[in-house]
Design a protein around this motif. Structure first.
Motif, PDB file in Angstrom:
ATOM      1  N   GLY A  23       7.497  -5.280   8.770  1.00  0.00           N
ATOM      2  CA  GLY A  23       8.926  -5.573   8.805  1.00  0.00           C
ATOM      3  C   GLY A  23       9.327  -6.685   7.855  1.00  0.00           C
ATOM      4  O   GLY A  23      10.403  -7.264   7.979  1.00  0.00           O
ATOM      5  N   SER A  24       8.479  -6.985   6.862  1.00  0.00           N
ATOM      6  CA  SER A  24       8.769  -8.096   5.950  1.00  0.00           C
ATOM      7  C   SER A  24       9.573  -7.667   4.736  1.00  0.00           C
ATOM      8  O   SER A  24      10.184  -8.483   4.060  1.00  0.00           O
ATOM      9  CB  SER A  24       7.451  -8.709   5.458  1.00  0.00           C
ATOM     10  OG  SER A  24       6.681  -7.705   4.807  1.00  0.00           O
ATOM     11  N   GLY A  25       9.528  -6.357   4.413  1.00  0.00           N
ATOM     12  CA  GLY A  25      10.124  -5.904   3.154  1.00  0.00           C
ATOM     13  C   GLY A  25       9.164  -6.026   1.996  1.00  0.00           C
ATOM     14  O   GLY A  25       9.534  -5.844   0.844  1.00  0.00           O
ATOM     15  N   LYS A  46      -4.579  -7.105   8.400  1.00  0.00           N
ATOM     16  CA  LYS A  46      -3.264  -7.121   7.769  1.00  0.00           C
ATOM     17  C   LYS A  46      -2.818  -8.553   7.491  1.00  0.00           C
ATOM     18  O   LYS A  46      -2.878  -9.418   8.359  1.00  0.00           O
ATOM     19  CB  LYS A  46      -2.262  -6.407   8.696  1.00  0.00           C
ATOM     20  CG  LYS A  46      -0.902  -6.222   8.080  1.00  0.00           C
ATOM     21  CD  LYS A  46      -0.088  -5.159   8.783  1.00  0.00           C
ATOM     22  CE  LYS A  46      -0.450  -3.763   8.366  1.00  0.00           C
ATOM     23  NZ  LYS A  46      -0.197  -3.465   6.940  1.00  0.00           N
ATOM     24  N   SER A 100       3.988  -1.323   5.680  1.00  0.00           N
ATOM     25  CA  SER A 100       3.657   0.038   6.129  1.00  0.00           C
ATOM     26  C   SER A 100       3.071   0.844   4.971  1.00  0.00           C
ATOM     27  O   SER A 100       2.101   1.585   5.144  1.00  0.00           O
ATOM     28  CB  SER A 100       4.893   0.731   6.708  1.00  0.00           C
ATOM     29  OG  SER A 100       5.982   0.650   5.808  1.00  0.00           O
ATOM     30  N   SER A 156      13.589  -3.399   1.960  1.00  0.00           N
ATOM     31  CA  SER A 156      14.752  -3.420   2.859  1.00  0.00           C
ATOM     32  C   SER A 156      14.959  -4.806   3.467  1.00  0.00           C
ATOM     33  O   SER A 156      15.753  -4.965   4.389  1.00  0.00           O
ATOM     34  CB  SER A 156      14.562  -2.372   3.950  1.00  0.00           C
ATOM     35  OG  SER A 156      13.387  -2.653   4.667  1.00  0.00           O
ATOM     36  N   ASN A 190       0.284   4.864  14.263  1.00  0.00           N
ATOM     37  CA  ASN A 190      -0.050   3.929  13.188  1.00  0.00           C
ATOM     38  C   ASN A 190       0.062   4.674  11.857  1.00  0.00           C
ATOM     39  O   ASN A 190      -0.422   5.804  11.731  1.00  0.00           O
ATOM     40  CB  ASN A 190      -1.481   3.399  13.386  1.00  0.00           C
ATOM     41  CG  ASN A 190      -1.797   2.254  12.442  1.00  0.00           C
ATOM     42  OD1 ASN A 190      -1.825   2.420  11.235  1.00  0.00           O
ATOM     43  ND2 ASN A 190      -2.018   1.072  13.003  1.00  0.00           N
ATOM     44  N   SER A 224      -0.723   0.186   4.397  1.00  0.00           N
ATOM     45  CA  SER A 224      -1.638   0.901   5.297  1.00  0.00           C
ATOM     46  C   SER A 224      -1.670   2.389   4.974  1.00  0.00           C
ATOM     47  O   SER A 224      -2.725   3.028   5.034  1.00  0.00           O
ATOM     48  CB  SER A 224      -1.209   0.707   6.759  1.00  0.00           C
ATOM     49  OG  SER A 224      -1.440  -0.621   7.161  1.00  0.00           O
ATOM     50  N   GLY A 257       6.354  -4.149   1.852  1.00  0.00           N
ATOM     51  CA  GLY A 257       5.538  -2.935   1.810  1.00  0.00           C
ATOM     52  C   GLY A 257       4.346  -2.944   2.749  1.00  0.00           C
ATOM     53  O   GLY A 257       3.289  -2.413   2.408  1.00  0.00           O
ATOM     54  N   THR A 268      12.898  -1.345   8.408  1.00  0.00           N
ATOM     55  CA  THR A 268      13.430  -0.471   7.357  1.00  0.00           C
ATOM     56  C   THR A 268      14.353   0.583   7.961  1.00  0.00           C
ATOM     57  O   THR A 268      15.416   0.889   7.406  1.00  0.00           O
ATOM     58  CB  THR A 268      12.263   0.213   6.603  1.00  0.00           C
ATOM     59  OG1 THR A 268      11.429  -0.815   6.076  1.00  0.00           O
ATOM     60  CG2 THR A 268      12.762   1.079   5.459  1.00  0.00           C
TER      61      THR A 268
HETATM   62  N1  LIG Z   1      -0.520   0.063   9.918  1.00  0.00           N
HETATM   63  C1  LIG Z   1       0.740  -0.327   9.965  1.00  0.00           C
HETATM   64  N2  LIG Z   1       1.174  -1.309   9.139  1.00  0.00           N
HETATM   65  C2  LIG Z   1       2.451  -1.733   9.169  1.00  0.00           C
HETATM   66  N3  LIG Z   1       3.401  -1.241   9.990  1.00  0.00           N
HETATM   67  C3  LIG Z   1       3.024  -0.257  10.828  1.00  0.00           C
HETATM   68  C4  LIG Z   1       1.695   0.242  10.838  1.00  0.00           C
HETATM   69  N4  LIG Z   1       1.638   1.228  11.755  1.00  0.00           N
HETATM   70  C5  LIG Z   1       2.857   1.340  12.307  1.00  0.00           C
HETATM   71  N5  LIG Z   1       3.718   0.446  11.752  1.00  0.00           N
HETATM   72  C6  LIG Z   1       5.155   0.280  12.103  1.00  0.00           C
HETATM   73  O1  LIG Z   1       5.960   0.362  10.910  1.00  0.00           O
HETATM   74  C7  LIG Z   1       7.064  -0.545  11.007  1.00  0.00           C
HETATM   75  C8  LIG Z   1       7.059  -1.504   9.803  1.00  0.00           C
HETATM   76  O2  LIG Z   1       7.427  -0.803   8.686  1.00  0.00           O
HETATM   77  P1  LIG Z   1       8.734  -1.196   7.870  1.00  0.00           P
HETATM   78  O3  LIG Z   1       8.864  -0.182   6.792  1.00  0.00           O
HETATM   79  O4  LIG Z   1       9.852  -1.406   8.821  1.00  0.00           O
HETATM   80  O5  LIG Z   1       8.350  -2.618   7.274  1.00  0.00           O
HETATM   81  P2  LIG Z   1       7.754  -2.992   5.860  1.00  0.00           P
HETATM   82  O6  LIG Z   1       6.743  -1.974   5.471  1.00  0.00           O
HETATM   83  O7  LIG Z   1       7.326  -4.417   5.901  1.00  0.00           O
HETATM   84  O8  LIG Z   1       9.074  -2.937   4.972  1.00  0.00           O
HETATM   85  P3  LIG Z   1       9.423  -2.359   3.531  1.00  0.00           P
HETATM   86  O9  LIG Z   1       9.039  -0.906   3.560  1.00  0.00           O
HETATM   87  O10 LIG Z   1      10.903  -2.606   3.396  1.00  0.00           O
HETATM   88  O11 LIG Z   1       8.662  -3.131   2.518  1.00  0.00           O
HETATM   89  C9  LIG Z   1       6.900  -1.319  12.285  1.00  0.00           C
HETATM   90  O12 LIG Z   1       7.720  -0.696  13.273  1.00  0.00           O
HETATM   91  C10 LIG Z   1       5.435  -1.126  12.640  1.00  0.00           C
HETATM   92  O13 LIG Z   1       5.184  -1.157  14.032  1.00  0.00           O
END
Ligand SMILES: Nc1ncnc2c1ncn2[C@@H]1O[C@H](COP(=O)(O)OP(=O)(O)OP(=O)(O)O)[C@@H](O)[C@H]1O
Ligand SMILES: N[C@@H](CCO)C(=O)O
Length: 308
Positions: free
Chosen positions: A90-92, A85, A96, A258, A60, A99, A94, A180
């Motif tokens: 995976g929405s783009g 959350k 990740s 992304s 995580n 957190s 932010g 991403t």
């Molecule tokens: N606490 C967390 N919050 C979000 N994603 C997490 C977390 N812990 C692990 N992950 C993993 O990180 C990935 C999602 O991150 P990713 O960067 O792909 O998406 P995003 O943050 O929505 O996109 P972006 O960075 O383009 O805005 C997933 O594979 C998810 O399982």
């Protein structure tokens, strides 16, 4: 202090032309996080949401940030983190980074605020590395600083907070997942010099437009000749959403981070709400569920809700 509750905003990275260097915090959506300092060294992650994210701290993004802080400062204490959350992974938008930045910010508060903003960014980037394979700071920086930030360099960390234009941000999140890590892998490793020159002009124009609050300059600088042509093929109806938004009066916009979310900037609330309806109708027509957010640029970044 033993416990802190925070609101951590979504962020739009890249701002179209500034791949990996520009980003802005927005008011909606946001995640809620609660961090507690433990007397024992474990790191416990709890999710009060339905995304099924890993609760193993090493999987995580919040967990790896806390593990790195614990290791660096040789702490005998641990942390319990509860994440509610709302920013879909995976929405783009932010998810990740929220957190990761929230974990660094919360731990810093629990440990007596001894970290600088740059140190919080340093630790939060371990989370982005887990999520995408790359230590990029363009989502984390605006989360921690608020407003719009320029990552002048991520090694060494050199962040330049820009100003916060009074603009509306409309984002549509069609329910298709773009990781991403995948959206980075498809990018070309080399760019043509003529494209680089055009992109440099756009980035410089955008930064000057933001600093001078020159709204037309912001609008005509929101162009990406390097990343968008490749990544937009991963997003259904990207061209149609962009064209209809611009026709409806958007200043400009493009892929959020992304993707797959698409964002647009607008000067007036009515224009922003009209664009939001158009965006939704494009996805309704092809029966792809979508969420639309009409928001503003968030000058504050992470907000403390309660501390004890
Ligand atoms: N606490 C967390 N919050 C979000 N994603 C997490 C977390 N812990 C692990 N992950 C993993 O990180 C990935 C999602 O991150 P990713 O960067 O792909 O998406 P995003 O943050 O929505 O996109 P972006 O960075 O383009 O805005 C997933 O594979 C998810 O399982
Ligand atoms: N700058 C990053 C943001 C997504 O996390 C990218 O576009 O890959």
């Amino acid at each position: 202090m033993k416990k802190i509750k925070i609101k951590v905003p979504a962020t739009v990275a890249n701002l179209v032309c500034g791949f990996d260097i520009l980003g802005m915090a927005i008011h909606e959506p946001y995640d809620e996080m609660e961090l507690k300092l433990l007397d024992t060294p474990e790191i416990i992650i709890k999710h009060e949401d339905h995304f099924g994210l890993p609760e193993d701290p090493s999987q995580n993004v919040a967990g790896v940030v806390l593990q790195n802080i614990q290791k660096h400062f040789q702490l005998t204490q641990g942390f319990e983190v509860t994440i509610r959350k709302h920013i879909k992974p995976g929405s783009g938008l932010g998810s990740s980074a929220a957190s990761a930045a929230g974990a660094a910010f919360g731990a810093n508060a629990l440990l007596g605020n001894s970290l600088s903003d740059e140190e919080m960014i340093h630790f939060a980037m371990f989370g982005e590395e887990l999520a995408s394979g790359v230590r990029h700071a363009d989502n984390i920086a605006p989360c921690i600083y608020g407003g719009i930030t320029l990552v002048k360099s991520s090694s060494p960390i050199d962040i330049i907070p820009l100003s916060t234009p009074d603009l509306f941000v409309v984002a549509v999140h069609p329910q298709v997942e773009v990781k991403t890590s995948d959206a980075r892998q498809i990018l070309k490793k080399n760019v043509l010099l003529k494209d680089a020159v055009e992109q440099w002009g756009n980035i410089a124009g955008l930064v000057v437009g933001i600093l001078k609050n020159d709204i037309p300059l912001i609008g005509r600088s929101l162009n990406d000749v390097i990343i968008e042509p490749i990544r937009s093929i991963l997003i259904p109806k990207f061209d149609e959403v962009k064209m209809k938004s611009l026709e409806a009066g958007a200043l400009g916009g493009g892929i959020s981070g992304s993707g797959p979310s698409i964002f647009m900037l607008a000067e007036k609330k009515e224009t922003a709400e009209h664009i939001a309806r158009l965006m939704k109708s494009v996805y309704d027509e092809i029966e792809i569920e979508s969420f639309v957010y009409v928001s503003k640029i968030n000058p504050a970044g992470i907000e403390i809700v309660e501390e004890q």
